[in-house]
Motif scaffolding. Structure first.
Motif, PDB file in Angstrom:
ATOM      1  N   MET A   1       0.849  -1.203   0.000  1.00 39.76           N
ATOM      2  CA  MET A   1       0.000   0.000   0.000  1.00 39.76           C
ATOM      3  C   MET A   1       0.880   1.247   0.000  1.00 39.76           C
ATOM      4  O   MET A   1       1.824   1.333   0.772  1.00 39.76           O
ATOM      5  CB  MET A   1      -0.887  -0.003   1.243  1.00 39.76           C
ATOM      6  CG  MET A   1      -1.937   1.093   1.229  1.00 39.76           C
ATOM      7  SD  MET A   1      -2.910   1.105   2.754  1.00 39.76           S
ATOM      8  CE  MET A   1      -3.978  -0.274   2.479  1.00 39.76           C
ATOM      9  N   GLU A   5      -1.723   6.373   0.552  1.00 42.96           N
ATOM     10  CA  GLU A   5      -2.956   5.616   0.834  1.00 42.96           C
ATOM     11  C   GLU A   5      -3.130   5.404   2.336  1.00 42.96           C
ATOM     12  O   GLU A   5      -4.237   5.505   2.861  1.00 42.96           O
ATOM     13  CB  GLU A   5      -2.907   4.251   0.131  1.00 42.96           C
ATOM     14  CG  GLU A   5      -3.209   4.320  -1.355  1.00 42.96           C
ATOM     15  CD  GLU A   5      -3.153   2.927  -1.981  1.00 42.96           C
ATOM     16  OE1 GLU A   5      -3.877   2.051  -1.499  1.00 42.96           O
ATOM     17  OE2 GLU A   5      -2.366   2.745  -2.930  1.00 42.96           O
ATOM     18  N   GLN A   8      -4.228   8.590   3.712  1.00 40.81           N
ATOM     19  CA  GLN A   8      -5.627   8.767   3.322  1.00 40.81           C
ATOM     20  C   GLN A   8      -6.551   7.972   4.253  1.00 40.81           C
ATOM     21  O   GLN A   8      -7.591   8.463   4.709  1.00 40.81           O
ATOM     22  CB  GLN A   8      -5.806   8.297   1.858  1.00 40.81           C
ATOM     23  CG  GLN A   8      -7.081   8.773   1.176  1.00 40.81           C
ATOM     24  CD  GLN A   8      -7.215  10.293   1.160  1.00 40.81           C
ATOM     25  OE1 GLN A   8      -6.236  11.000   0.900  1.00 40.81           O
ATOM     26  NE2 GLN A   8      -8.380  10.801   1.496  1.00 40.81           N
TER      27      GLN A   8
END
Length: 415
Positions: A1, A5, A8
């Motif tokens: 990942m 991300e 986020q």
């Protein structure tokens, strides 16, 4: 990942008020960007989350103050602390395993503040490899001193520096070099940070009077060759360490002072006689960690006239062996600074390296200690024997383009 991300995910969990997800995402993101500490700080109207990356705190995100009690409770449950006790500081620990199988220990500390409880989580990567001595970035002269001291059959080797300056890593690197089947190595630590095969590691418990001094005394009855004691904090521990070295043991430890020469003054102030100090100390290492410039985006920078003038004097004072070993860099006198790219998260720095000051005992320094001479005279004698101090080691690394001049003077005093 991707890193963004994870960030986020953290933002989304703040917006949705999903506390378990918020705590998990926060720890996950911190591990991803190589943080050593997570700070959760309640302010008047909001709570700030900051991560310490490569020794410098970086603001990551804020969340509304009304979520804070739930976040604190969640972390307290994870680290087995009392949820209903908010008036006094508490310490705990928890263990997490990342998706890629890395094991992390989190040491959790809470502190009551006027706006609520502040939490600091220290991340310890249990799967992190101990660097070999040559990987620490020790300059050749210093490295020779270090190897000589480690080869001594007895004596005391001390590392000194503030919290987070890499003292434990230096000690573990030394122990991994000394770790052979024919020697018995015992460590007395608080806590045992990294478990190593071949060592007998013991953790102190001051609440039941298992202190460094008591542990060190007991260790002497375990037929050791080498003893590592986490820290010399008081006269009793210092006395036993000296006794151990006089009876044929090599003792490694840490002590809190600003530089190598000040360590001698500190031990004398603990009440240790000068003649014992001169007879037992082999090497004193003062160290700091500086951030390394990102090799992908570092750029050449111009120094100010004042900086130039001062750096010229520092280069002039470098030992001849160091000047010869770094002849091209000394001739060029070119310095670099941070720019910022995707690889380094637009910071310009990536990773850290140590600056080292190594005071190797010799006859002249021993004589000065016995005569109770001042720190200045000890420092001059050490320089004559070729000692690099933190500043000169830092400037040498800046000349090589490893770090910036700003980084060097962030941790080292100008001489």
């Amino acid at each position: 990942m991707a890193e963004s991300e994870k960030l986020q995910q953290l933002k989304e969990s703040v917006l949705s008020g999903n506390i378990p997800q918020l705590v998990l995402s926060m720890i996950s993101h911190a591990i991803d960007i190589r943080s050593s500490d997570i700070h959760i700080e309640p302010q008047k109207t909001r709570t700030k989350i900051r991560f310490r990356v490569d020794g410098v705190l970086r603001e990551i995100i804020e969340y509304p103050l009304n979520l804070h009690p739930a976040v604190v409770s969640r972390i307290k449950i994870m680290s087995e602390l009392k949820i209903d006790e908010q008036r006094i500081p508490q310490d705990g620990r928890t263990h997490v395993t990342t998706k890629d199988g890395r094991e992390m220990d989190l040491r959790v500390s809470t502190l009551p503040t006027v706006n609520g409880e502040k939490i600091v989580m220290r991340i310890q990567d249990k799967s992190k490899k101990i660097p070999d001595l040559p990987e620490l970035g020790i300059e050749e002269t210093n490295f020779k001193y270090f190897q000589e001291a480690l080869a001594s059959p007895n004596g005391i080797i001390l590392t000194t520096g503030p919290t987070g300056s890499g003292k434990t890593t230096t000690l573990y690197s030394s122990l991994s070099t000394l770790n052979k089947p024919e020697v018995n190595i015992l460590t007395i630590e608080d806590p045992v940070e990294i478990q190593m095969d071949g060592l007998n590691q013991s953790q102190v418990h001051p609440d039941i009077n298992y202190t460094f001094a008591y542990g060190l005394r007991c260790a002497l009855r375990q037929d050791p060759n080498i003893i590592m004691v986490g820290e010399i904090r008081d006269r009793e521990t210092a006395d036993i360490a000296i006794e151990a070295s006089l009876t044929g043991h090599l003792v490694l430890s840490t002590i809190h002072t600003n530089n190598a020469v000040e360590t001698i003054t500190r031990i004398v102030n603990l009440g240790i006689p000068n003649y014992l100090l001169a007879a037992t100390i082999e090497l004193i290492i003062a160290q700091r960690l500086v951030r390394k410039l990102c090799p992908d985006c570092k750029k050449i920078v111009e120094l100010t006239p004042d900086q130039k003038e001062h750096i010229e004097k520092v280069i002039e004072a470098l030992p001849d062996a160091v000047k010869t070993a770094n002849k091209d860099a000394v001739m060029k006198k070119q310095f670099y600074g941070p720019a910022g790219c995707e690889k380094c998260n637009n910071i310009g720095y990536l990773g850290r390296i140590g600056l080292y000051e190594m005071l190797r005992m010799n006859d002249e320094i021993r004589k000065l200690i016995l005569e109770n001479k001042l720190s200045i005279e000890l420092e001059q004698a050490a320089s004559r024997s070729g000692m690099l101090n933190l500043e000169t080691d830092g400037v040498t690394k800046a000349l090589k383009g490893i770090t910036s001049i700003e980084e060097v003077y962030r941790v080292a005093r100008k001489s």
